[in-house]
Design an enzyme around this catalytic site. Structure first.
Site, short mmCIF file in Angstrom:
data_model
loop_
_atom_site.label_atom_id
_atom_site.label_comp_id
_atom_site.label_asym_id
_atom_site.label_seq_id
_atom_site.Cartn_x
_atom_site.Cartn_y
_atom_site.Cartn_z
N ASP A 1 -1.03 -3.66 -0.93
CA ASP A 1 -2.10 -4.16 -1.82
C ASP A 1 -2.82 -3.03 -2.56
OD1 ASP A 1 -3.67 -6.05 -3.01
OD2 ASP A 1 -5.08 -6.20 -1.34
N ASN B 1 -2.24 -2.36 -6.02
CA ASN B 1 -1.49 -1.82 -7.17
C ASN B 1 -2.23 -2.05 -8.49
OD1 ASN B 1 0.49 -1.33 -5.29
ND2 ASN B 1 1.70 -3.14 -5.82
N GLY B 2 -2.78 -3.26 -8.62
CA GLY B 2 -3.48 -3.62 -9.86
C GLY B 2 -4.69 -2.71 -10.08
N ARG B 3 -5.48 -2.53 -9.02
CA ARG B 3 -6.69 -1.69 -9.13
C ARG B 3 -6.32 -0.24 -9.41
NH1 ARG B 3 -9.07 -3.71 -3.71
NH2 ARG B 3 -7.03 -4.71 -3.68
N ASN C 1 1.84 -15.72 -5.33
CA ASN C 1 1.89 -14.77 -6.45
C ASN C 1 2.44 -15.39 -7.75
OD1 ASN C 1 2.57 -11.83 -4.40
ND2 ASN C 1 0.63 -12.58 -5.20
N ARG D 1 0.19 -15.73 -10.84
CA ARG D 1 -0.15 -14.60 -11.74
C ARG D 1 0.49 -14.81 -13.11
NH1 ARG D 1 -0.91 -9.19 -8.29
NH2 ARG D 1 -1.94 -10.19 -6.52
N ARG E 1 -2.99 -2.87 6.23
CA ARG E 1 -3.40 -3.38 4.92
C ARG E 1 -4.24 -2.33 4.21
NH1 ARG E 1 -4.73 -9.21 2.50
NH2 ARG E 1 -4.81 -8.48 0.37
N LEU F 1 -5.32 -11.37 6.04
CA LEU F 1 -3.87 -11.41 6.23
C LEU F 1 -3.14 -12.01 5.03
CD1 LEU F 1 -2.02 -10.55 8.54
CD2 LEU F 1 -2.42 -12.75 9.63
N GLU G 1 -1.54 -5.57 16.23
CA GLU G 1 -2.71 -4.71 16.00
C GLU G 1 -2.85 -4.54 14.49
OE1 GLU G 1 -4.76 -3.62 18.33
OE2 GLU G 1 -3.54 -4.55 19.91
C1 FPP Z 1 -0.49 -6.59 -4.41
O1 FPP Z 1 -1.33 -5.75 -5.20
C2 FPP Z 1 0.91 -6.33 -4.73
C3 FPP Z 1 1.80 -7.27 -5.14
C4 FPP Z 1 1.45 -8.68 -5.31
C5 FPP Z 1 3.19 -6.91 -5.50
C6 FPP Z 1 3.81 -5.86 -4.62
C7 FPP Z 1 5.12 -5.52 -5.17
C8 FPP Z 1 5.64 -4.26 -5.23
C9 FPP Z 1 4.96 -3.08 -4.69
C10 FPP Z 1 6.99 -4.03 -5.85
C11 FPP Z 1 8.07 -4.73 -5.07
C12 FPP Z 1 9.34 -4.05 -5.20
C13 FPP Z 1 9.96 -3.39 -4.20
C14 FPP Z 1 11.21 -2.69 -4.52
C15 FPP Z 1 9.47 -3.33 -2.81
P1 FPP Z 1 -2.27 -6.39 -6.31
O2 FPP Z 1 -1.53 -6.47 -7.58
O3 FPP Z 1 -2.80 -7.71 -5.82
O4 FPP Z 1 -3.40 -5.33 -6.38
P2 FPP Z 1 -4.93 -5.61 -6.79
O5 FPP Z 1 -5.53 -6.38 -5.64
O6 FPP Z 1 -5.49 -4.24 -6.90
O7 FPP Z 1 -4.93 -6.38 -8.06
#
Ligand code: FPP
Length: 239
Positions: free
Chosen positions: A24, A26-28, A72, A75, A187, A194, A206
């Site tokens: 979690d 990635n977006g931020r 998801n 989105r 996490r 979760l 854990e």
């Molecule tokens: C949650 O962060 C992340 C996801 C919903 C997608 C995760 C997918 C990947 C990392 C790529 C998958 C590919 C492979 C090869 C494993 P978020 O976007 O909700 O973050 P945020 O809460 O900051 O917006």
């Protein structure tokens, strides 16, 4: 290597057999850099490769990551397509797992995924079948409640009588039937929930949380999580 390190009391550190990670933040991570969210997912996929390699090296037997949840799909299409493309790229390049001696597996509802992704998943499973290193399990179109509904439907279809519905009967029908329950669930990103990940399987896991966003998560963070895990006393309801 990490597992040869000692705890303060000189006992060797125990590496959890099964680590599960909610990737979690990635977006931020992207937003903080003024970049589109897709850049965050791309950095997240790269981080998965790095951490999977490290887990394999230190002797983790199973690593399960939450790559795409049943929720998801809500989105924007562009973002969903971007995550699916990252998955495609990863699966197409078999060096990602073959060279690492990693057995690749998937949990989730494949019926909701596009045919080419399912074909790539099946090929990756076949291609990595002889690997005897870590098993990397990617949760794709996975939701814990969705999985439990699948189990309930399966029990009904199999004509299992109420008195025969045991924990084993449920375990056998989970997407994760072939894997042990996660010992440690990590996490990142400062969220303490979760989010429908491994709902049944996490009963005695854990948990370890960190504010670090997934693309910034480091091997050192994993070491810290494992050290924290070593300080936990797991009693599984006993004393
Ligand atoms: C949650 O962060 C992340 C996801 C919903 C997608 C995760 C997918 C990947 C990392 C790529 C998958 C590919 C492979 C090869 C494993 P978020 O976007 O909700 O973050 P945020 O809460 O900051 O917006």
């Amino acid at each position: 290597m990490f597992f040869a390190k000692k705890k303060d009391n000189n006992e060797p550190i125990k590496v959890p057999k099964h680590i599960a990670i909610i990737m979690d933040g990635n977006g931020r991570w992207a937003k903080n850099r003024g970049l589109p969210r897709s850049f965050g997912h791309s950095a997240g996929a790269k981080k998965f490769k790095e951490i999977a390699r490290y887990c394999n090296k230190i002797g983790v037997e199973y690593l399960t990551v939450y790559a795409f949840s049943t929720e998801n799909w809500r989105r924007p299409k562009e973002e969903v397509d971007g995550i699916m493309d990252l998955l495609r790229d990863y699966l197409k390049d078999s060096t990602n797992f073959k060279d690492e001696n990693v057995k690749l597996r998937f949990v989730g509802d494949r019926t909701g995924l596009s045919d080419d992704i399912v074909a790539l998943m099946e090929k990756a499973e076949r291609d990595s079948d002889c690997a005897n290193g870590m098993t990397a399990v990617l949760a794709v179109n996975y939701g814990g409640r969705h999985e439990l509904l699948h189990v309930m439907k399966q029990l009904a279809k199999d004509g299992v009588k109420p008195e025969d519905i045991t924990e084993d009967a449920v375990n056998e029908r989970l997407y994760t039937a072939a894997y042990p329950d996660p010992d440690l669930i990590i996490r990142p990103s400062g969220e303490y929930r979760l989010s429908n990940f491994l709902t049944w399987q996490s009963a005695y896991s854990e948990f370890w949380f960190t504010p670090v966003l997934w693309p910034d998560f480091s091997k050192k963070d994993l070491d810290t999580a494992i050290k924290a895990y070593n300080r936990r006393q797991r009693r599984f309801g006993g004393v």
